[in-house]
Structure formats: C-alpha cells, structure tokens
Design a protein around this motif. Structure first.
Motif, mmCIF file in Angstrom:
data_model
loop_
_atom_site.group_PDB
_atom_site.id
_atom_site.type_symbol
_atom_site.label_atom_id
_atom_site.label_comp_id
_atom_site.label_asym_id
_atom_site.label_seq_id
_atom_site.Cartn_x
_atom_site.Cartn_y
_atom_site.Cartn_z
ATOM 1 N N UNK A 1 0.809 -1.154 -0.027
ATOM 2 C CA UNK A 1 0.141 -0.093 0.155
ATOM 3 C C UNK A 1 0.925 1.255 0.032
ATOM 4 N N UNK A 2 2.076 1.342 0.539
ATOM 5 C CA UNK A 2 3.089 2.465 0.354
ATOM 6 C C UNK A 2 3.204 2.642 -0.877
ATOM 7 N N UNK A 3 3.576 1.488 -1.575
ATOM 8 C CA UNK A 3 3.988 1.660 -2.675
ATOM 9 C C UNK A 3 3.144 2.337 -3.849
ATOM 10 N N UNK A 4 1.810 2.054 -3.506
ATOM 11 C CA UNK A 4 0.719 2.208 -4.149
ATOM 12 C C UNK A 4 0.613 3.970 -4.158
ATOM 13 N N UNK A 5 0.507 4.388 -2.972
ATOM 14 C CA UNK A 5 0.363 5.809 -2.379
ATOM 15 C C UNK A 5 1.510 6.540 -3.007
ATOM 16 N N UNK A 6 2.569 6.045 -3.159
ATOM 17 C CA UNK A 6 3.856 6.719 -3.800
ATOM 18 C C UNK A 6 3.592 6.765 -5.098
ATOM 19 N N UNK A 7 3.348 5.807 -5.805
ATOM 20 C CA UNK A 7 3.101 5.751 -7.286
ATOM 21 C C UNK A 7 1.907 6.808 -7.627
ATOM 22 N N UNK A 8 1.000 7.036 -6.805
ATOM 23 C CA UNK A 8 -0.185 7.817 -7.256
ATOM 24 C C UNK A 8 0.063 9.289 -7.092
ATOM 25 N N UNK A 9 0.935 9.471 -6.008
ATOM 26 C CA UNK A 9 1.344 10.857 -5.660
ATOM 27 C C UNK A 9 2.455 11.326 -6.839
ATOM 28 N N UNK A 10 3.199 10.459 -7.416
ATOM 29 C CA UNK A 10 4.193 10.773 -8.512
ATOM 30 C C UNK A 10 3.411 11.019 -9.820
ATOM 31 N N UNK A 11 2.431 10.136 -9.935
ATOM 32 C CA UNK A 11 1.609 10.218 -11.274
ATOM 33 C C UNK A 11 0.795 11.487 -11.295
ATOM 34 N N UNK A 12 0.218 11.849 -10.212
ATOM 35 C CA UNK A 12 -0.430 12.999 -10.233
ATOM 36 C C UNK A 12 0.108 14.226 -10.030
ATOM 37 N N UNK A 13 1.456 14.287 -9.776
ATOM 38 C CA UNK A 13 2.419 15.274 -9.845
ATOM 39 C C UNK A 13 2.813 15.565 -11.091
ATOM 40 N N UNK A 14 3.059 14.544 -12.099
ATOM 41 C CA UNK A 14 3.346 14.815 -13.209
ATOM 42 C C UNK A 14 2.254 15.401 -14.103
ATOM 43 N N UNK A 15 0.993 14.920 -13.797
ATOM 44 C CA UNK A 15 -0.225 15.401 -14.459
ATOM 45 C C UNK A 15 -0.482 16.903 -14.135
ATOM 46 N N UNK A 16 -0.129 17.269 -13.113
ATOM 47 C CA UNK A 16 -0.308 18.756 -12.748
ATOM 48 C C UNK A 16 0.710 19.522 -13.368
ATOM 49 N N UNK A 17 1.871 18.967 -13.617
ATOM 50 C CA UNK A 17 2.896 19.823 -14.214
ATOM 51 C C UNK A 17 2.635 19.643 -15.775
ATOM 52 N N UNK A 18 1.538 19.067 -16.284
ATOM 53 C CA UNK A 18 1.128 19.163 -17.648
ATOM 54 C C UNK A 18 1.551 18.008 -18.608
ATOM 55 N N UNK A 19 2.129 17.032 -17.909
ATOM 56 C CA UNK A 19 2.559 15.853 -18.613
ATOM 57 C C UNK A 19 1.299 14.882 -18.808
ATOM 58 N N UNK A 20 1.594 13.958 -19.782
ATOM 59 C CA UNK A 20 0.653 12.856 -20.039
ATOM 60 C C UNK A 20 1.576 11.492 -19.190
ATOM 61 N N UNK A 21 0.741 10.624 -18.676
ATOM 62 C CA UNK A 21 1.160 9.668 -17.655
ATOM 63 C C UNK A 21 0.788 8.283 -18.420
ATOM 64 N N UNK A 22 1.579 7.268 -18.469
ATOM 65 C CA UNK A 22 1.198 5.954 -18.586
ATOM 66 C C UNK A 22 1.585 4.952 -17.425
ATOM 67 N N UNK A 23 1.082 4.225 -16.716
ATOM 68 C CA UNK A 23 1.281 3.448 -15.821
ATOM 69 C C UNK A 23 0.962 1.968 -16.477
ATOM 70 N N UNK A 24 1.980 1.309 -16.726
ATOM 71 C CA UNK A 24 1.941 -0.134 -16.972
ATOM 72 C C UNK A 24 2.764 -1.230 -16.315
ATOM 73 N N UNK A 25 2.450 -2.209 -16.268
ATOM 74 C CA UNK A 25 2.881 -3.526 -15.721
ATOM 75 C C UNK A 25 1.970 -4.134 -14.920
ATOM 76 N N UNK A 26 2.703 -5.032 -13.909
ATOM 77 C CA UNK A 26 2.267 -5.868 -12.884
ATOM 78 C C UNK A 26 1.788 -5.103 -11.781
#
Length: 347
Positions: A1-26
C-alpha cells in the motif's frame, strides 16, 4: 500500500505539471470481479485495500455524471468493458493456465485525455508463453517529437548528461587493489618464474645427452612397435609329438545317434532345472519385497493420479500424497481437477 500511494503521488504530480502519464505493468491486484475467476467465493472481495485504491485511481466509465472520476483509465476495459476470461496471470504450481483459471493483474493505465484522444487499442497476448504472466500492450496514435533536452528524471545522476565535456582521464582511472591481493599475486608470479627456470634446466639437461637415444630411457624406434609379441607360448624344442598310430588312438570316434539323443535330453533337463530355480528365486523375492504401491485412480475421472509432496511448514511437512493429475480449473468444468486426495502410508 505504501508503494501504491507513492506511485499515485508521483503520477498526479506529473499530471499537474502538464505531462501525460502511462502506468503499465504488474499491479498485483485484480480490480473487478470480472478480472478474477473465483471472485464470487473470495470473502470481502470489494473490501480489499488494493482494490479500493484502484477505485480511487481509475475512472468508472459506467458511472453516471456526478460520480467520482479518477484521473486514469484502464485502457483494456475502455475498449473491452464486458470481456470475460481476460486474464494475464495463472498459477504455475496448479497448472491452471490451460483451463484459463487465473486473474488479470497486468494493466496499461493512461490519463483520461491521453486514452480518449490517442489510444486506439489495448490487448492481452495469451499465446505468449515463458512466464506465469502474459504480456499486455496498447496502440497509440502519436508521432515522436524530438526533445530539446534529455529528461531530467532519467539522466540527473549520469555524468554523461551533466552538460560538461568529460576528460579522457576520467576513463583511465587506475583500479584500487587490495594489498593482500597484490601480495598474493606477487608470490604467484615469483613461483611461476622459479618453475619456468626449473623447466628450462630440465630441458637443457635432457638435450645435452644425445648418446642415450638408443638406451632404454630414450625414445623408442617406430619399428619396435611392430615386432612380434614375446608373450605368446612357443613350442619347446625338447617336446616331441606322438607318432601317427598313437594320434589315431587318441582321437575319439564319432558320436552315435543314441549318444546325441542322450546329450539333448541332458541339456533340456539342465535348462528346465535352471528355469525352475529362477522361478523359485523370483517368487521368493516377490514375497519378501512387496514392491511399490500401485498408482491409484482418481474418483472423478478414473485416471492415474500424480504424487505430490507437502512443502508447507507444519506437521505434514515432507509427507507424500496422491491427487488428480489434471490441471486446476473452474469447479463447473468437467475437464478440471477433481477433489481426489489420498495420503501415502509410510513404509
């Protein structure tokens, strides 16, 4: 769950910076009941923390307006919202892949704008073998754009992309070696030199005595290998052969028909005795050694079972048992494994 939260924080920060984000994998979580074969029998399926996290991360395209909309979209469910049996992971231990008894743990997630505008397809490659997972992918309608500078997140710790020219001396830095290793290497080189000198001295001493070439220690002549062997027995000159009449007396006359019949009967009797003795020995050892237990048949398919060993820590660790040899599958599928189980008694 810590990994999930860190992943979401990083992805949303990139979105706020104006970038597109793709999360893929297991992501190691089957999101919806349609993504898991046995979700109905799993207790608290919807209450799993990983599934709740995915509920907040993803947009539910079937929800009405005003409902919670996450920043990302599951690209496969965007194109295949009701596809059943779309799994990407199967248990190797139970052999569940042939009957597609698995779950979908691998995703290609993209932000809403990217998936709606540029994604053309999302797919699963079930036929690709080699792992307990199968590959997943997506098709995007995009064109590459050259970057003005290298991505800082990928190159911030690489000196080659620091913006300054590297000197050639940077690539010629001497390696630091352990003093103990240097001393052992020096001793080894000294021993090698001593052995080389000794070998040279031996060679010189061997070459300085050519007169011994014909002695027993020198090299043999090629003809010496083709001389007749002296190990064969030779006739003694003192022995005399008997005279011709005596030789005729020693020769036995031809066997008659009666003697031939007697010999055949004796041979058959000896063969029968040997066969009887072999049968007696075989029956004796069969009575002493019972042999391995016959492989039982499973109750559901009446097929030979397979033997397994308990590897889970506990009181039954190391015990062997028989079970159905078919792969694990849905309980309603007659081709799947039945519930046959039988402990093997210790010897």
């Amino acid at each position: 769950m810590r990994f999930y939260r860190l992943l979401q924080i990083r992805a949303e920060a990139l979105l706020e910076a104006g970038s597109h984000v793709i999360i893929l994998g297991d992501l190691n979580t089957a999101h919806r009941p349609i993504d898991h074969w046995d979700a109905v029998n799993l207790e608290g399926f919807e209450e799993d923390p990983g599934r709740k996290w995915m509920d907040g991360l993803l947009s539910n395209l079937s929800c009405q307006s005003g409902s919670h909309v996450g920043p990302f979209i599951d690209s496969y469910r965007y194109f295949q919202p009701k596809q059943k049996g779309a799994f990407t992971c199967w248990s190797v231990v139970t052999g569940a892949r042939p009957l597609n008894y698995g779950s979908r743990l691998d995703y290609v997630l993209g932000d809403r704008t990217l998936v709606i505008d540029t994604f053309q397809a999302s797919f699963l490659l079930h036929e690709v073998m080699g792992s307990d997972h199968c590959p997943v992918g997506a098709v995007l309608s995009v064109s590459p754009v050259p970057a003005k500078q290298c991505p800082p997140l990928c190159t911030r710790f690489l000196p080659e992309f620091a913006g300054t020219q590297l000197k050639i001396l940077r690539f010629l830095v001497p390696l630091e070696q352990d003093p103990v290793l240097e001393q052992s290497a020096l001793q080894l080189s000294n021993q090698t030199r001593v052995q080389t000198c000794q070998n040279k001295g031996r060679v010189r001493s061997t070459r300085s005595r050519p007169s011994q070439a014909g002695s027993s220690r020198g090299q043999k002549n090629l003809k010496s290998y083709f001389q007749p062997s002296s190990s064969r027995p030779q006739a003694s000159p003192d022995l005399e052969l008997p005279s011709l009449p005596l030789m005729d007396a020693l020769i036995t006359p031809k066997t008659s028909e009666e003697e031939a019949t007697t010999r055949v009967a004796e041979g058959q009797a000896k063969a029968s005795e040997a066969k009887d003795e072999k049968e007696v020995r075989t029956s004796f050892w069969k009575s002493v050694l019972g042999g391995p237990m016959a492989t039982p048949l499973c109750g559901g398919h009446r097929e030979p079972c397979v033997m397994r060993t308990v590897k889970k820590p506990g009181p039954n660790l190391g015990r062997r048992f028989y079970m159905c040899a078919r792969p694990r599958g849905p309980p309603t599928d007659p081709a799947s494994r039945c519930n046959f189980f039988l402990w093997i008694r210790p010897n």
